[in-house]
Design an enzyme around this catalytic site. Sequence first.
Site, PDB file in Angstrom:
ATOM      1  N   GLU A   1       0.825  -1.214   0.000  1.00  0.00           N
ATOM      2  CA  GLU A   1       0.000   0.000   0.000  1.00  0.00           C
ATOM      3  C   GLU A   1       0.858   1.263   0.000  1.00  0.00           C
ATOM      4  O   GLU A   1       0.369   2.355   0.294  1.00  0.00           O
ATOM      5  CB  GLU A   1      -0.944  -0.018   1.204  1.00  0.00           C
TER       6      GLU A   1
ATOM      7  N   HIS B   1      -4.469   1.704   7.453  1.00  0.00           N
ATOM      8  CA  HIS B   1      -3.073   1.986   7.112  1.00  0.00           C
ATOM      9  C   HIS B   1      -2.382   2.507   8.375  1.00  0.00           C
ATOM     10  O   HIS B   1      -3.022   3.168   9.199  1.00  0.00           O
ATOM     11  CB  HIS B   1      -2.958   3.070   6.018  1.00  0.00           C
TER      12      HIS B   1
ATOM     13  N   CYS C   1      -2.921  11.358   3.698  1.00  0.00           N
ATOM     14  CA  CYS C   1      -3.239  10.386   2.630  1.00  0.00           C
ATOM     15  C   CYS C   1      -3.105  11.027   1.260  1.00  0.00           C
ATOM     16  O   CYS C   1      -2.794  10.357   0.276  1.00  0.00           O
ATOM     17  CB  CYS C   1      -4.673   9.893   2.745  1.00  0.00           C
TER      18      CYS C   1
HETATM   19  O1  SUG Z   1      -7.754   2.987   0.308  1.00  0.00           O
HETATM   20  N1  SUG Z   1     -10.522   5.085   0.514  1.00  0.00           N
HETATM   21  C1  SUG Z   1      -9.097   4.932   0.571  1.00  0.00           C
HETATM   22  C2  SUG Z   1      -8.482   5.887   1.565  1.00  0.00           C
HETATM   23  C3  SUG Z   1      -6.978   5.856   1.510  1.00  0.00           C
HETATM   24  C4  SUG Z   1      -6.340   6.584   2.627  1.00  0.00           C
HETATM   25  N2  SUG Z   1      -4.935   6.580   2.500  1.00  0.00           N
HETATM   26  C5  SUG Z   1      -4.060   6.535   3.523  1.00  0.00           C
HETATM   27  N3  SUG Z   1      -4.432   6.247   4.751  1.00  0.00           N
HETATM   28  N4  SUG Z   1      -2.837   6.738   3.259  1.00  0.00           N
HETATM   29  C6  SUG Z   1      -8.710   3.495   0.894  1.00  0.00           C
HETATM   30  O2  SUG Z   1      -9.376   2.888   1.756  1.00  0.00           O
HETATM   31  C7  SUG Z   1     -12.747   4.689  -0.427  1.00  0.00           C
HETATM   32  C8  SUG Z   1     -13.395   4.712  -1.792  1.00  0.00           C
HETATM   33  C9  SUG Z   1     -14.859   4.442  -1.749  1.00  0.00           C
HETATM   34  O3  SUG Z   1     -15.354   3.791  -0.820  1.00  0.00           O
HETATM   35  O4  SUG Z   1     -15.562   4.870  -2.691  1.00  0.00           O
HETATM   36  C10 SUG Z   1     -11.244   4.513  -0.481  1.00  0.00           C
HETATM   37  O5  SUG Z   1     -10.723   3.891  -1.368  1.00  0.00           O
END
Ligand code: SUG
Length: 416
Positions: free
Chosen positions: A161, A229, A347
């Site tokens: 990730e 994460h 993020c």
């Molecule tokens: O991968 N949300 C992302 C958020 C990523 C956050 N990044 C870090 N913490 N670095 C994920 O979970 C949600 C999309 C949706 O539900 O439509 C989403 O992909």
Amino acid sequence: MLTEINFDGIIGPTHNYAGLSRGNIASASHAGDISQPRAAALQGIEKMRHNLALGLLQGFLVPLDRPDVAWLETLGTSLDGAEPHLRAQAWSASSMWAANAATVSPAPDSGDGKCHLTVANLVTMPHRSHEWQGTLAQLRIAFADPAFAVHGPIPAPFGDEGAANHMRLCRGHGAPGLEIFVYGVGGGRFPARQHLDASKAIARRHRLDPARTLFLRQSDVAIQGGAFHNDVVAVANEHVLFTHQSAFHDREAAHAEIRAAFPEVEIVEVPTAAVSLADAVKSYLFNAQLVSLPESGGMGLVLPTEAKETPAVWSWLETMVAGNGPIRQLFPVDVRQSMANGGGPACLRLRVVADPVSVDPRFLADEAKLDRVAAVVATHWPEAIAPGDLASAALVADVRKARAALLEALELTALL
Ligand code: SUG
């Protein structure tokens, strides 16, 4: 000179709430809401402006081509014919969360003196598993200079990730650092998205010195509490590690390993008794950008406004900055549209330590360029997307036109 540059993902015109990320509480709780792509992108641009005004260097990555028809084709379907869950996965604007774009090891850490980047495979979540191709194409342009080595993804099934599970401690950004990879172990209700074998493979490819590389296990409590994460419960900058008490599996051993490998570390820990894990996850206190402020010399936290609205969090922070610690200033920023999908200020950005002259200037931001981006967004980004809109051919045409206009404005039509 080597400097930290934050590359933010410009929030794409297909931003929507489809509830795609199991284990990400914000994504699940906003599933089916109407999104506001235009407001979302403008919030992201304002964050970039804010950080430029602090004297920080700012870059960006552009949205990917979505909906991803080529991906649907590999699944034997099309936009019209796809089942709704696959259609939503094809539409996701999830590349905005650039912390998941790649893992970056700056030149002073690697055996060959290059800055290494490995694009993240993101295989755990279907909607994210088809980001790497478009992201890699951009990384290859932005970091084409021989100062960089850009790598393809770690092969499946080893989930990777990117920088969201990677931290770096150092005396200064341009000095050799201790790289900390944080992995999860599966088996719980929510998936562990970063696999130890992926982290180790990246460390080998990046030619890291084993004496300056740690692999720490993320606590199951944190993962099951919604910290999908590590950057939801910890963030590092220079010699400071800002972390929640429940971030690591076997906290004492993890802290001891860090101190042994990097004795200068200053661990600023938030105890569970002061801020519960639930409040940390809800407010995204740790999904802050912990930045070195060029003017004052101290460090600042660029936090989501939700941190200010969570009483236990804000009172802890106010006490902290009134004390004598390394973190001196708090900067709340409004990224609510992204937050509702589980993406805070940290993020939205990928940190790269590099000499800015070695980066393709088309990916670097200044106020004038952000004005141009904002003008394209204001003209072309949809105002709202409801779940049912993903079946609309007219919307497909609009979002394609919107992305094309942005790439033209940035002279990046090679990515069309
Ligand atoms: O991968 N949300 C992302 C958020 C990523 C956050 N990044 C870090 N913490 N670095 C994920 O979970 C949600 C999309 C949706 O539900 O439509 C989403 O992909």
